[in-house]
Design a protein around this motif. Structure first.
Motif, PDB file in Angstrom:
ATOM      1  N   GLY A   1       0.818  -1.197   0.000  1.00 62.86           N
ATOM      2  CA  GLY A   1       0.000   0.000   0.000  1.00 62.86           C
ATOM      3  C   GLY A   1       0.855   1.250   0.000  1.00 62.86           C
ATOM      4  O   GLY A   1       2.015   1.256  -0.424  1.00 62.86           O
ATOM      5  N   TYR A   2       0.247   2.309   0.500  1.00 64.84           N
ATOM      6  CA  TYR A   2       0.924   3.603   0.628  1.00 64.84           C
ATOM      7  C   TYR A   2       1.438   3.739   2.067  1.00 64.84           C
ATOM      8  O   TYR A   2       0.758   3.349   3.012  1.00 64.84           O
ATOM      9  N   LEU A   3       2.621   4.331   2.226  1.00 66.44           N
ATOM     10  CA  LEU A   3       3.186   4.544   3.561  1.00 66.44           C
ATOM     11  C   LEU A   3       3.531   6.024   3.712  1.00 66.44           C
ATOM     12  O   LEU A   3       4.633   6.461   3.391  1.00 66.44           O
ATOM     13  N   PRO A   4       2.560   6.831   4.184  1.00 69.63           N
ATOM     14  CA  PRO A   4       2.802   8.267   4.350  1.00 69.63           C
ATOM     15  C   PRO A   4       3.932   8.543   5.332  1.00 69.63           C
ATOM     16  O   PRO A   4       4.223   7.737   6.222  1.00 69.63           O
ATOM     17  N   LEU A   5       4.545   9.695   5.184  1.00 70.57           N
ATOM     18  CA  LEU A   5       5.693  10.060   6.017  1.00 70.57           C
ATOM     19  C   LEU A   5       5.228  10.733   7.295  1.00 70.57           C
ATOM     20  O   LEU A   5       5.542  11.896   7.570  1.00 70.57           O
ATOM     21  N   VAL A   6       4.482   9.986   8.122  1.00 72.63           N
ATOM     22  CA  VAL A   6       3.987  10.511   9.387  1.00 72.63           C
ATOM     23  C   VAL A   6       5.083  10.473  10.445  1.00 72.63           C
ATOM     24  O   VAL A   6       5.325  11.454  11.163  1.00 72.63           O
ATOM     25  N   ASP A   7       5.767   9.339  10.566  1.00 72.65           N
ATOM     26  CA  ASP A   7       6.776   9.177  11.604  1.00 72.65           C
ATOM     27  C   ASP A   7       8.025   8.489  11.064  1.00 72.65           C
ATOM     28  O   ASP A   7       8.730   7.797  11.802  1.00 72.65           O
ATOM     29  N   GLY A   8       8.308   8.685   9.800  1.00 71.59           N
ATOM     30  CA  GLY A   8       9.507   8.103   9.207  1.00 71.59           C
ATOM     31  C   GLY A   8      10.013   9.004   8.097  1.00 71.59           C
ATOM     32  O   GLY A   8       9.253   9.777   7.512  1.00 71.59           O
ATOM     33  N   PRO A   9      11.311   8.930   7.793  1.00 72.14           N
ATOM     34  CA  PRO A   9      11.889   9.787   6.756  1.00 72.14           C
ATOM     35  C   PRO A   9      11.551   9.299   5.352  1.00 72.14           C
ATOM     36  O   PRO A   9      11.137   8.153   5.158  1.00 72.14           O
ATOM     37  N   LEU A  10      11.735  10.175   4.382  1.00 74.36           N
ATOM     38  CA  LEU A  10      11.596   9.772   2.990  1.00 74.36           C
ATOM     39  C   LEU A  10      12.712   8.793   2.660  1.00 74.36           C
ATOM     40  O   LEU A  10      13.883   9.070   2.893  1.00 74.36           O
ATOM     41  N   PRO A  11      12.385   7.614   2.121  1.00 73.17           N
ATOM     42  CA  PRO A  11      13.432   6.651   1.784  1.00 73.17           C
ATOM     43  C   PRO A  11      14.406   7.234   0.758  1.00 73.17           C
ATOM     44  O   PRO A  11      14.052   8.126  -0.024  1.00 73.17           O
ATOM     45  N   GLU A  12      15.621   6.718   0.771  1.00 72.97           N
ATOM     46  CA  GLU A  12      16.634   7.198  -0.161  1.00 72.97           C
ATOM     47  C   GLU A  12      16.183   7.052  -1.602  1.00 72.97           C
ATOM     48  O   GLU A  12      16.531   7.871  -2.464  1.00 72.97           O
ATOM     49  N   GLU A  13      15.417   6.011  -1.889  1.00 68.41           N
ATOM     50  CA  GLU A  13      14.979   5.765  -3.264  1.00 68.41           C
ATOM     51  C   GLU A  13      13.783   6.626  -3.652  1.00 68.41           C
ATOM     52  O   GLU A  13      13.316   6.583  -4.797  1.00 68.41           O
ATOM     53  N   GLY A  14      13.271   7.447  -2.726  1.00 63.28           N
ATOM     54  CA  GLY A  14      12.115   8.279  -2.996  1.00 63.28           C
ATOM     55  C   GLY A  14      10.814   7.572  -2.666  1.00 63.28           C
ATOM     56  O   GLY A  14      10.794   6.412  -2.246  1.00 63.28           O
ATOM     57  N   MET A  15       9.705   8.276  -2.850  1.00 58.13           N
ATOM     58  CA  MET A  15       8.402   7.710  -2.522  1.00 58.13           C
ATOM     59  C   MET A  15       8.011   6.642  -3.540  1.00 58.13           C
ATOM     60  O   MET A  15       8.187   6.806  -4.744  1.00 58.13           O
ATOM     61  N   ASP A  16       7.485   5.541  -3.036  1.00 55.17           N
ATOM     62  CA  ASP A  16       7.042   4.436  -3.882  1.00 55.17           C
ATOM     63  C   ASP A  16       5.973   3.678  -3.108  1.00 55.17           C
ATOM     64  O   ASP A  16       5.714   3.952  -1.926  1.00 55.17           O
ATOM     65  N   PHE A  17       5.336   2.713  -3.752  1.00 61.01           N
ATOM     66  CA  PHE A  17       4.493   1.794  -3.007  1.00 61.01           C
ATOM     67  C   PHE A  17       5.362   1.029  -2.015  1.00 61.01           C
ATOM     68  O   PHE A  17       6.553   0.819  -2.242  1.00 61.01           O
ATOM     69  N   ALA A  18       4.757   0.603  -0.906  1.00 63.36           N
ATOM     70  CA  ALA A  18       5.482  -0.140   0.127  1.00 63.36           C
ATOM     71  C   ALA A  18       4.876  -1.521   0.281  1.00 63.36           C
ATOM     72  O   ALA A  18       3.677  -1.726   0.046  1.00 63.36           O
ATOM     73  N   ALA A  19       5.696  -2.476   0.681  1.00 66.54           N
ATOM     74  CA  ALA A  19       5.233  -3.848   0.932  1.00 66.54           C
ATOM     75  C   ALA A  19       5.620  -4.257   2.340  1.00 66.54           C
ATOM     76  O   ALA A  19       6.699  -3.891   2.830  1.00 66.54           O
TER      77      ALA A  19
END
Length: 299
Positions: A223-241
């Motif tokens: 699904g989607y993992l909004p940046l509520v309590d975590g940093p933007l991943p190095e690879e940028g925003m994407d779907f998460a598993a």
């Protein structure tokens, strides 16, 4: 851009959070956070390609879908259905030539991290709900039978229950390197175990395989993992598993990629592995020219 769907929805799960042996991990009573989630795909295709998109929030995920909209250029009309796992699927035909598909939704999510129950015990296989049994078996990408020996060698001496499942997440998080481009659509959990690298779906597949080998029902989720309590991943925003594991009489979220309880997950789909919840499945070979995923937190 032509609008295929533009609708408002009543809160999902209006009867309140589900309890033990529910279809979705439950959250305690809490405030809410409003988030905007969305994605855009641009395709080029030599021929028309009937396709199925899975990018909409799941109807049984403990969240409230406020509104959503599909936009396509050229204008297309979609047909929605629920698959065997109650995932929302949208049928669209990618035409010959160029197509842009954009989806966006406003969602209210619990303002608390993923629930945890550290004293949860393992449910004996004979006492599992029948609906869980399919998630104890090997599947296309989760070869728990092949990895059974490795799973028992690594985790046999750890106390069964939450502690053992968390140990699986710890091991995968620590021993698999997140590496963009390291896997293909054919990469399965045994490949990840041997190469010790992958992307978030590979982390989930390996952890699910270990859990199933240890007799825990485990299912793939994305699904989607909004940046509520975590940093933007190095690879940028994407779907998460991630994965959901049945332990202590209920389903709980575990995230071997991030190895943290996160706030704001918006589940799109769940199944035996990524084959059941591919973001786009096409009868043909359209070329994906670009893809973007975004989330925005409102409060």
């Amino acid at each position: 851009m032509g609008s295929a769907i533009d609708s408002a929805h009543s809160p999902a799960g209006a009867g309140g959070p589900s309890q033990a042996a529910s279809d979705s991990p439950s959250h305690p009573a809490a405030g809410i956070i409003e988030v905007l989630v969305g994605c855009e795909f641009k395709f080029e295709s030599a021929v028309a390609a009937p396709s199925v998109f899975q990018v909409q929030p799941h109807p049984n995920a403990g969240i409230s879908l406020q509104r959503e909209v599909w936009m396509t250029s050229p204008s297309l009309v979609g047909r929605e259905y629920l698959d065997a796992f109650q995932n929302r699927c949208q049928r669209l035909e990618i035409p010959e030539g160029s197509l842009t598909v954009r989806y966006e939704a406003a969602v209210a999510v619990p303002a608390v991290p993923d629930p945890s129950q550290p004293d949860a015990t393992q449910t004996p296989v004979g006492a599992l709900p029948s609906s869980c049994l399919q998630f104890t078996l090997p599947s296309r990408y989760c070869l728990s039978d092949v990895l059974s020996g490795a799973a028992w060698d690594l985790f046999e001496d750890i106390e069964p229950g939450w502690t053992q499942v968390q140990a699986v997440c710890d091991w995968v998080h620590e021993h698999v390197a997140y590496t963009m481009g390291s896997s293909t659509p054919l990469t399965d959990a045994t490949d990840v175990y041997m190469s010790r690298q992958g992307v978030c779906r590979d982390f989930a597949h390996l952890a699910i395989s270990f859990c199933r080998a240890l007799n825990y029902p485990a299912r793939y989720a994305y699904g989607y993992l909004p940046l509520v309590d975590g940093p933007l991943p190095e690879e940028g925003m994407d779907f998460a598993a991630w994965m959901e594991v049945f332990v202590g009489g209920d389903w709980y979220t575990f995230d071997p990629r991030n190895n943290a309880r996160r706030t704001g997950r918006v589940l799109i789909g769940r199944g035996r592995d990524a084959l059941d919840v591919a973001m786009v499945t096409s009868a043909g070979a359209p070329w994906l020219a670009s893809m973007a995923v975004w989330t925005e937190v409102f409060g």
